[in-house]
Design an enzyme around this catalytic site. Structure first.
Site, mmCIF file in Angstrom:
data_model
loop_
_atom_site.group_PDB
_atom_site.id
_atom_site.type_symbol
_atom_site.label_atom_id
_atom_site.label_comp_id
_atom_site.label_asym_id
_atom_site.label_seq_id
_atom_site.Cartn_x
_atom_site.Cartn_y
_atom_site.Cartn_z
ATOM 1 C CG HIS A 16 30.354 4.751 10.998
ATOM 2 N ND1 HIS A 16 31.329 3.861 11.739
ATOM 3 C CD2 HIS A 16 30.030 5.901 11.561
ATOM 4 C CE1 HIS A 16 31.421 4.929 12.908
ATOM 5 N NE2 HIS A 16 30.760 5.792 12.609
ATOM 6 N NE ARG A 18 27.680 0.079 10.568
ATOM 7 C CZ ARG A 18 27.809 0.819 11.782
ATOM 8 N NH1 ARG A 18 28.996 1.115 12.189
ATOM 9 N NH2 ARG A 18 26.738 1.290 12.240
ATOM 10 C CE LYS A 109 36.332 7.815 16.480
ATOM 11 N NZ LYS A 109 35.079 7.630 15.838
ATOM 12 C CG HIS A 190 30.755 12.191 16.703
ATOM 13 N ND1 HIS A 190 31.303 12.361 17.864
ATOM 14 C CD2 HIS A 190 30.873 11.122 16.180
ATOM 15 C CE1 HIS A 190 31.776 11.104 18.090
ATOM 16 N NE2 HIS A 190 31.527 10.288 17.126
ATOM 17 C CG LEU A 234 25.767 6.884 22.026
ATOM 18 C CD1 LEU A 234 26.200 5.446 22.296
ATOM 19 C CD2 LEU A 234 25.221 7.700 23.029
ATOM 20 C CG ASP A 263 28.859 9.311 13.615
ATOM 21 O OD1 ASP A 263 29.315 8.350 12.966
ATOM 22 O OD2 ASP A 263 28.242 9.501 14.649
ATOM 23 C CG HIS A 267 22.934 0.533 13.340
ATOM 24 N ND1 HIS A 267 23.618 -0.195 14.098
ATOM 25 C CD2 HIS A 267 23.550 1.995 13.395
ATOM 26 C CE1 HIS A 267 24.820 0.498 14.893
ATOM 27 N NE2 HIS A 267 24.359 1.885 14.412
ATOM 28 C CB ALA A 277 21.991 -0.404 17.312
HETATM 29 N N1 LIG Z 1 27.250 7.728 15.906
HETATM 30 C C1 LIG Z 1 26.881 6.725 16.469
HETATM 31 O O1 LIG Z 1 26.038 6.437 17.390
HETATM 32 N N2 LIG Z 1 27.225 5.089 16.003
HETATM 33 C C2 LIG Z 1 28.344 4.761 15.198
HETATM 34 C C3 LIG Z 1 29.678 4.718 16.052
HETATM 35 C C4 LIG Z 1 30.043 6.206 16.494
HETATM 36 O O2 LIG Z 1 30.718 6.875 15.902
HETATM 37 O O3 LIG Z 1 29.539 6.512 17.757
HETATM 38 C C5 LIG Z 1 28.060 3.499 14.576
HETATM 39 O O4 LIG Z 1 29.042 3.181 14.117
HETATM 40 O O5 LIG Z 1 26.910 3.105 14.524
#
Ligand SMILES: NC(=O)N[C@@H](CC(=O)O)C(=O)O
Length: 366
Positions: A16, A18, A109, A190, A234, A263, A267, A277
Site C-alpha cells: 500500500h 496510499r 482486487k 495475505h 487484517l 501488505d 497509517h 486501524a
Molecule cells: N492489512 C491491513 O490490515 N490493512 C490494509 C488493508 C488490507 O489489505 O487489509 C491497509 O490498507 O491498511
C-alpha cells in the site's frame, strides 16, 4: 565473518503506497529495500475504481494514472508497477475487457465490504460471480487478487477458532470460484490460516498466494501480550498451527505457489481514541523481516539450499507469475541488527512494525 546474502532486486507483490505525499515516502522506502516494482493496492482515497483517466466513473482514481504516479515517484528505479482495479459496484465487465486489451489492466482486487482499511467500496463476492465481472477477468487473463474473508459476521464469529472469517471463505467461497471459473488466475492475498494454505496447495497451479512477514513471525498471542497494536492487521494473526502451515508452505523446497507480498500498510493515525486501524508498516525492512522469519521457521540461511528457497519466495515465484521484467541488479542483506527509525510524513510519523516488539530485528540492508 558476518553472514551476507546477495539477492536479485525484487517486486513486493502486495503493498500500500496510499495517495498524495505519502506515495513518495513509501515508494522511497521500497526502493531502499531493493524493490524494482510492486503490486500497489487500490484502497486509496478515493479508490482506484476505473481503468482509464477518461472513464467517467464517480471521482475514482484510474489504474493508468496511479501506476504513472508511482513509477514517477520511484525516480526511474521501478521497472513495473501493477495496479489492480478495485472491484466496486460500479465495475462493468466491459471495463475489464477494454483495460486488458490495451495492456493497462493486469489485475483486480476484491475486498470484502467494510472488511478492512479502505474496504468501504467493496461489494458481496457472489455479485461478481453472477454479473460477468469474474467471467470477463477469466476470459482476458486478468488476475483476481482476493482478500479472502467472509464479511458481515459478528465479532465473535469473525475471530472464531476453526470457523473464522478466512476459514469460512476458503471452505465455502473459493472452491465455488475455481469450479465456476477454472481458468481464472487467482492470488489469495495475505494468508493467515492452515485452511487457506491447504486450499491453495490443492488448487490448480495458476492459483497462488502471498504471505506477509508478520504472519510468518507472530501469532495472536504476540499481539495480545502487551496489546502491541502495531501488529494489528487484517486478516488478524492466528494460532501456532496456522503459522506452522504458512512456514512450511513458504520454506518447502518444492514451493511454486507462495510468494512475497508484504501488505505493508502505513497509517499516520494508527491509534484512535478507542481503538486502532488495521495495517502494519514494513516498508524499508521487509526482506530483513522475511529472512528473520525463514530462520524462525528453521531454514539455515548460511547454506546455499536455504538461500535458494528464500530467493525463490522473495524474488522469483511472484515475478514469474505476473511476467514482470527480470531484475538486472542485486542487493545485499546481512546478519546484523538494524536500527529502525519511524518514517516522517506530512508532519506525522509512521511507526514500522518491529519498533516496540520484544524480538529485535536480526538482519539489515547493506
Ligand atoms: N492489512 C491491513 O490490515 N490493512 C490494509 C488493508 C488490507 O489489505 O487489509 C491497509 O490498507 O491498511
Amino acid at each position: 565473518m558476518t553472514l551476507q546474502i546477495t539477492l536479485p532486486h525484487w517486486y513486493d507483490l502486495h503493498t500500500h503506497f496510499r495517495q498524495d505525499e505519502t506515495v513518495r515516502a513509501t515508494v522511497a522506502d521500497h526502493v531502499k529495500m531493493g524493490c524494482i516494482g510492486a503490486l500497489a493496492m487500490p484502497n486509496t482515497k478515493p479508490p482506484v475504481g476505473k481503468v482509464f483517466e477518461k472513464d467517467d466513473v464517480k471521482d475514482y482514481k484510474s489504474v493508468e494514472a496511479y501506476r504513472q504516479e508511482i513509477m514517477t515517484a520511484s525516480g526511474g528505479v521501478f521497472q513495473e508497477v501493477i495496479v489492480p482495479l478495485y472491484i466496486t459496484r460500479d465495475i462493468k465487465p466491459e471495463m475489464i475487457t477494454a483495460g486488458a486489451k490495451k495492456g493497462v489492466l493486469k489485475a483486480c482486487k476484491y475486498y470484502p465490504p467494510h472488511g478492512t482499511t479502505g474496504a468501504d467500496f467493496g461489494a458481496p463476492f457472489d455479485m461478481f460471480m453472477e454479473n460477468g465481472v469474474f467471467a470477463a477477468m477469466e476470459e482476458s487473463g486478468v488476475t483476481l487478487c482476493i482478500h479472502g474473508e467472509e464479511h458481515g459476521l459478528s465479532a465473535e464469529k469473525y475471530f472464531d477458532r476453526g470457523e473464522n472469517a478466512e476459514e469460512l471463505f476458503y471452505a465455502n467461497k473459493m472452491p465455488l470460484l475455481i469450479r465456476r471459473f477454472p481458468k481464472l488466475r487467482v492470488v489469495a492475498e495475505h494468508l493467515t490460516t492452515k485452511v487457506a494454505v491447504d486450499f491453495v496447495k490443492s488448487a490448480p497451479e495458476h492459483v497462488k498466494a502471498t504471505v506477509t512477514p508478520q504472519h510468518l513471525m507472530y501469532t495472536i498471542g504476540t499481539l495480545l501480550q502487551g496489546l502491541k497494536y502495531h501488529l494489528y492487521c487484517l486478516p488478524l494473526l492466528k494460532f501456532d498451527e496456522d503459522r506452522l502451515a504458512l512456514r512450511q508452505a513458504v520454506t518447502d523446497p518444492e514451493n511454486t505457489k507462495f510468494f512475497a507480498g508484504t501488505d505493508s500498510a502505513p497509517h499516520v493515525k494508527k491509534v484512535t481514541p478507542c481503538g486502532c486501524a488495521a495495517g502494519c508498516y514494513t516498508g524499508g525492512i521487509a526482506p530483513q523481516l522475511y529472512a528473520q522469519a525463514f530462520e524462525m521457521a528453521g531454514v539455515d540461511l548460511s547454506i546455499a539450499q536455504g538461500q535458494e528457497v528464500f530467493r525463490k519466495f522473495l524474488c522469483e515465484i511472484g515475478q514469474t507469475y505476473y511476467d514482470l521484467p527480470k531484475a538486472q541488479g542485486t542487493f545485499t542483506i546481512e546478519k546484523t541488527a538494524e536500527n529502525i527509525k519511524p518514517l516522517a510524513m506530512a508532519g506525522e510519523t509512521i511507526i514500522p512494525l518491529p519498533l516496540g516488539m520484544d524480538t529485535p530485528m536480526t538482519w539489515s540492508i547493506v
